[in-house]
Design an enzyme around this catalytic site. Structure first.
Site, PDB file in Angstrom:
ATOM      1  CB  SER A 184      -0.904   0.007   1.236  1.00 40.12           C
ATOM      2  OG  SER A 184      -1.519   1.259   1.428  1.00 40.12           O
ATOM      3  CE1 TYR A 209      -4.370  -2.042   4.701  1.00 39.86           C
ATOM      4  CE2 TYR A 209      -3.673   0.168   4.066  1.00 39.86           C
ATOM      5  CZ  TYR A 209      -4.060  -1.108   3.720  1.00 39.86           C
ATOM      6  OH  TYR A 209      -4.151  -1.462   2.390  1.00 39.86           O
TER       7      TYR A 209
END
Length: 339
Positions: free
Chosen positions: A142, A167
């Site tokens: 990501s 995350y």
């Protein structure tokens, strides 16, 4: 090839499975269909792939598509008993791991979910790849790993040791673990740092979906950092083109040259102001949104922009969908899907 696509009921996983099957590959899709967002949308995606909801609801049951070379199994990546059995039975050539607990803000309240899915689950994938001689593992990372880096555009050469959300930390850990397994066990891994992905069938927790839904229902939209945000918005077709190209490319040359570990940015190679993105949605809905201007949220960053030169050089990857065309396509789908 025979390819395992995890997260197959998810946004990117659905499209990746669709394109791979259309190109003649045999695809097994895996997903646990969790309730992080509307599971009916996930079942609708699977229906597009030829899997009926009744079959998809059953854990650890491999159901066959009624219209393509696609199969689906509902399973948790954390399942240390059934996941290795699946690898043993199916003899995959390539694994495309797109399953993860997504969302920056959700990780502030539900950290255990991220550890289970993104860390424990990813280790299980690595172990299965190691023991079942997988030729190539392609996995989702990501853009969040860049944290609050100020240098723009973001490059894979940049330091990413300071994530600002759990995350992001789990995604960085995936890259580190993949590097270790490539080094120790001599199999190629490719991480893809996705930048903001949008388009038809997109996630309901993403800005594109939230803004469109609110405007259509005459509700105010939440605009964080008082609108002073920029994102490398990337249309789903452009993202999936890159994923599929990498999955299809033989990794034998990399093995021969001992370049087993690789990470790429995958994005639109451009940054768009949030307010311009909102204007495009307003134009397609022929409505001006009521905007609730709010401060930046914990874990959020002001600007993202992907340097994709390496992906262009290695895979001739060229994203070419404009915001104008992409937003129009999403709004058209949204209106049709939600009547």
């Amino acid at each position: 090839m025979k390819i395992l696509v995890t997260g197959a009921a998810g946004f990117i996983g659905f499209f990746t499975s669709k394109i791979l099957t259309e190109k003649g590959h045999e695809v097994v899709g895996l997903d646990n269909i969790n309730d992080y967002y509307d599971i009916n949308l996930k079942y609708s995606r699977l229906k597009e792939l030829g899997i009926n909801q009744k079959d998809a609801e059953v854990f650890n049951y491999l159901s066959r598509s009624d219209k393509s070379n696609f199969s689906f199994i509902r399973m948790n990546l954390e399942d240390r008993e059934n996941l290795p059995s699946l690898f043993e039975e199916q003899k995959f050539d390539v694994v495309c791991n797109l399953a993860a607990q997504a969302g920056v803000r959700y990780s502030l309240e539900n950290p255990d979910t991220y550890v289970d899915s993104n860390i424990v689950g990813f280790v299980n994938i690595l172990e299965c790849c190691r023991h079942h001689k997988i030729k190539h593992l392609v996995y989702a990372s990501s853009s969040s790993v860049y944290g609050s880096n100020k240098k723009i555009p973001f490059s894979t050469d940049d330091n990413v040791d300071h994530p600002i959300s759990l995350y992001a930390a789990t995604k960085k850990s995936n890259e580190l673990m993949a590097h270790t397994y490539s080094h120790l066990f001599n199999f190629p891994t490719t991480g893809l740092r996705f930048f903001t992905v949008y388009g038809p069938w997109g996630r309901p927790d993403m800005a594109m979906f939230l803004f469109t839904d609110a405007i259509i229902n005459n509700k105010p939209i939440k605009v964080f950092n008082f609108g002073k945000m920029e994102r490398d918005f990337t249309y789903i077709d452009d993202i999936v083109e890159g994923v599929v190209r990498i999955c299809e490319s033989p990794a034998s040359e990399r093995v021969k040259n001992n370049k087993l570990y690789k990470v790429y940015n995958i994005g639109n190679n451009n940054s768009v102001k949030l307010m311009d993105f909102i204007k495009e949605i307003e134009f397609n809905l022929n409505t001006t949104a009521e905007k609730k201007m709010l401060p930046i949220q914990p874990g959020d960053v002001e600007k993202t922009w992907a340097d994709v030169d390496e992906l262009i050089k290695d895979y001739d990857y060229r994203p070419n969908t404009s915001i104008k065309d992409g937003v129009k396509s999403f709004v058209t789908w949204f209106k049709e899907y939600y009547n």
